[in-house]
Design a protein around this motif. Structure first.
Motif, mmCIF file in Angstrom:
data_model
loop_
_atom_site.group_PDB
_atom_site.id
_atom_site.type_symbol
_atom_site.label_atom_id
_atom_site.label_comp_id
_atom_site.label_asym_id
_atom_site.label_seq_id
_atom_site.Cartn_x
_atom_site.Cartn_y
_atom_site.Cartn_z
ATOM 1 N N CYS A 1 -10.743 -34.820 67.158
ATOM 2 C CA CYS A 1 -9.731 -34.414 68.125
ATOM 3 C C CYS A 1 -9.518 -32.908 67.961
ATOM 4 C CB CYS A 1 -8.435 -35.180 67.904
ATOM 5 S SG CYS A 1 -7.058 -34.633 68.945
ATOM 6 N N SER A 2 -9.907 -32.179 68.986
ATOM 7 C CA SER A 2 -9.726 -30.733 68.960
ATOM 8 C C SER A 2 -8.326 -30.382 69.442
ATOM 9 C CB SER A 2 -10.774 -30.083 69.861
ATOM 10 O OG SER A 2 -10.530 -28.698 69.991
ATOM 11 N N VAL A 3 -7.631 -29.551 68.686
ATOM 12 C CA VAL A 3 -6.263 -29.163 69.018
ATOM 13 C C VAL A 3 -6.278 -27.714 69.486
ATOM 14 C CG1 VAL A 3 -3.903 -28.972 68.188
ATOM 15 C CG2 VAL A 3 -5.416 -30.723 67.234
ATOM 16 N N LYS A 4 -5.897 -27.494 70.733
ATOM 17 C CA LYS A 4 -5.874 -26.158 71.311
ATOM 18 C C LYS A 4 -4.437 -25.744 71.610
ATOM 19 C CE LYS A 4 -10.405 -25.965 71.571
ATOM 20 N NZ LYS A 4 -11.184 -25.069 70.686
ATOM 21 N N VAL B 1 0.416 -27.606 73.581
ATOM 22 C CA VAL B 1 -0.673 -28.122 72.765
ATOM 23 C C VAL B 1 -1.564 -28.999 73.630
ATOM 24 C CG1 VAL B 1 -1.254 -29.542 70.770
ATOM 25 C CG2 VAL B 1 0.759 -28.052 70.696
ATOM 26 N N LYS B 2 -2.876 -28.768 73.565
ATOM 27 C CA LYS B 2 -3.845 -29.595 74.283
ATOM 28 C C LYS B 2 -4.751 -30.276 73.275
ATOM 29 C CE LYS B 2 -7.420 -29.526 77.856
ATOM 30 N NZ LYS B 2 -8.190 -28.699 78.792
ATOM 31 N N LEU B 3 -4.923 -31.576 73.442
ATOM 32 C CA LEU B 3 -5.728 -32.379 72.529
ATOM 33 C C LEU B 3 -6.917 -32.966 73.270
ATOM 34 C CD1 LEU B 3 -2.756 -34.367 70.927
ATOM 35 C CD2 LEU B 3 -3.794 -32.253 70.091
ATOM 36 N N VAL B 4 -8.107 -32.879 72.688
ATOM 37 C CA VAL B 4 -9.320 -33.414 73.314
ATOM 38 C C VAL B 4 -10.090 -34.219 72.283
ATOM 39 C CG1 VAL B 4 -11.466 -32.891 74.505
ATOM 40 C CG2 VAL B 4 -9.450 -31.446 74.892
ATOM 41 N N GLU B 5 -10.221 -35.531 72.544
ATOM 42 C CA GLU B 5 -10.949 -36.419 71.643
ATOM 43 C C GLU B 5 -12.437 -36.441 71.968
ATOM 44 O OE1 GLU B 5 -6.982 -38.573 72.648
ATOM 45 O OE2 GLU B 5 -8.556 -37.446 73.688
ATOM 46 N N SER B 6 -13.233 -36.761 70.948
ATOM 47 C CA SER B 6 -14.665 -36.972 71.120
ATOM 48 C C SER B 6 -15.154 -37.892 70.018
ATOM 49 C CB SER B 6 -15.428 -35.635 71.082
ATOM 50 O OG SER B 6 -15.234 -34.996 69.829
ATOM 51 N N GLY B 7 -16.384 -38.386 70.165
ATOM 52 C CA GLY B 7 -16.999 -39.183 69.119
ATOM 53 C C GLY B 7 -17.005 -40.672 69.342
ATOM 54 N N GLY B 8 -16.395 -41.116 70.422
ATOM 55 C CA GLY B 8 -16.409 -42.545 70.699
ATOM 56 C C GLY B 8 -17.803 -43.009 71.102
ATOM 57 N N GLY B 9 -17.973 -44.322 71.178
ATOM 58 C CA GLY B 9 -19.255 -44.879 71.577
ATOM 59 C C GLY B 9 -19.321 -46.358 71.284
ATOM 60 N N SER B 10 -20.537 -46.870 71.345
ATOM 61 C CA SER B 10 -20.770 -48.292 71.083
ATOM 62 C C SER B 10 -21.473 -48.453 69.756
ATOM 63 C CB SER B 10 -21.615 -48.897 72.206
ATOM 64 O OG SER B 10 -20.937 -48.829 73.440
ATOM 65 N N TRP C 1 -0.625 -35.707 73.882
ATOM 66 C CA TRP C 1 -1.652 -36.741 73.815
ATOM 67 C C TRP C 1 -2.963 -36.211 74.375
ATOM 68 C CZ3 TRP C 1 -0.925 -41.651 71.822
ATOM 69 C CH2 TRP C 1 0.389 -42.007 71.517
ATOM 70 N N GLY C 2 -4.070 -36.718 73.822
ATOM 71 C CA GLY C 2 -5.369 -36.487 74.418
ATOM 72 C C GLY C 2 -5.636 -37.510 75.509
ATOM 73 N N GLN C 3 -6.822 -37.384 76.118
ATOM 74 C CA GLN C 3 -7.177 -38.275 77.229
ATOM 75 C C GLN C 3 -7.811 -39.574 76.758
ATOM 76 O OE1 GLN C 3 -9.089 -35.891 76.154
ATOM 77 N NE2 GLN C 3 -11.108 -36.871 76.021
ATOM 78 N N GLY C 4 -8.199 -39.623 75.492
ATOM 79 C CA GLY C 4 -8.751 -40.839 74.918
ATOM 80 C C GLY C 4 -10.265 -40.839 74.858
ATOM 81 N N THR C 5 -10.794 -41.602 73.912
ATOM 82 C CA THR C 5 -12.234 -41.816 73.792
ATOM 83 C C THR C 5 -12.464 -43.289 73.494
ATOM 84 O OG1 THR C 5 -14.266 -41.045 72.701
ATOM 85 C CG2 THR C 5 -12.311 -41.222 71.317
ATOM 86 N N TYR D 1 -6.730 -42.674 71.034
ATOM 87 C CA TYR D 1 -6.031 -41.453 71.428
ATOM 88 C C TYR D 1 -5.536 -40.703 70.199
ATOM 89 C CZ TYR D 1 -5.620 -43.912 75.914
ATOM 90 O OH TYR D 1 -5.875 -44.597 77.085
ATOM 91 N N CYS D 2 -5.607 -39.371 70.234
ATOM 92 C CA CYS D 2 -4.925 -38.590 69.223
ATOM 93 C C CYS D 2 -3.615 -38.079 69.809
ATOM 94 C CB CYS D 2 -5.779 -37.445 68.705
ATOM 95 S SG CYS D 2 -6.313 -36.244 69.931
ATOM 96 N N ALA D 3 -2.655 -37.850 68.929
ATOM 97 C CA ALA D 3 -1.323 -37.428 69.352
ATOM 98 C C ALA D 3 -0.758 -36.443 68.342
ATOM 99 C CB ALA D 3 -0.401 -38.636 69.491
ATOM 100 N N ALA D 4 0.157 -35.599 68.807
ATOM 101 C CA ALA D 4 0.760 -34.594 67.934
ATOM 102 C C ALA D 4 2.201 -34.350 68.337
ATOM 103 C CB ALA D 4 -0.026 -33.284 68.023
ATOM 104 N N ASP D 5 3.011 -33.982 67.360
ATOM 105 C CA ASP D 5 4.383 -33.554 67.618
ATOM 106 C C ASP D 5 5.002 -33.078 66.312
ATOM 107 O OD1 ASP D 5 6.407 -34.756 70.279
ATOM 108 O OD2 ASP D 5 6.892 -33.137 68.887
#
Length: 123
Positions: free
Chosen positions: A22-25, A2-11, A113-117, A94-98
């Motif tokens: 968090c996209s789950v591949k 499982v690969k997780l990729v976060e997005s949407g972070g910012g100031s 785990w994803g790489q974080g945003t 971070y998003c996480a799955a199990d």
């Protein structure tokens, strides 16, 4: 795997809102549970929100009533809607799955785990 990729972070300014995704591949197991964690500099990783395989949600005390976790019908995308943001919400998220753990907001319960945003809230 499982690969997780976060997005949407910012100031954002205090009181504002952000929506993390968090996209789950890979192999998406319908009985997986998903969670969001955050970690601020110098602090331990903190459980923010969790969603069970049947859609049941749980939240950390510091975000209850302000954050909402959800997942797509296919459970291939995880979301975290964050409202009324505060300066203390500033952290890497971070998003996480199990396969659904007992300790749902404990980082060691999750193997993927994803790489974080980064989320930065200015007061």
């Amino acid at each position: 795997e499982v690969k997780l990729v976060e997005s949407g972070g910012g100031s954002v300014q205090a009181g504002g809102s952000l929506r993390l995704s968090c996209s789950v591949k890979g192999y998406t197991y319908s009985l997986y549970c998903y969670a969001w964690f955050r970690q601020a500099p110098g602090k331990e990783r903190e459980g923010v929100a969790h969603i069970d395989s049947d859609g049941t949600t749980s939240y950390g005390d510091s975000v209850k009533g302000r954050f909402a976790i959800s997942a797509s019908d296919a459970r291939d995308t995880l979301y975290l809607q964050m409202n009324n943001l505060k300066a203390e919400d500033t952290a890497m998220y971070y998003c996480a799955a199990d396969i659904c753990p007992v300790a749902i907001l404990t980082p060691s319960s999750y193997g993927y785990w994803g790489q974080g945003t980064q989320v930065t809230v200015s007061s």
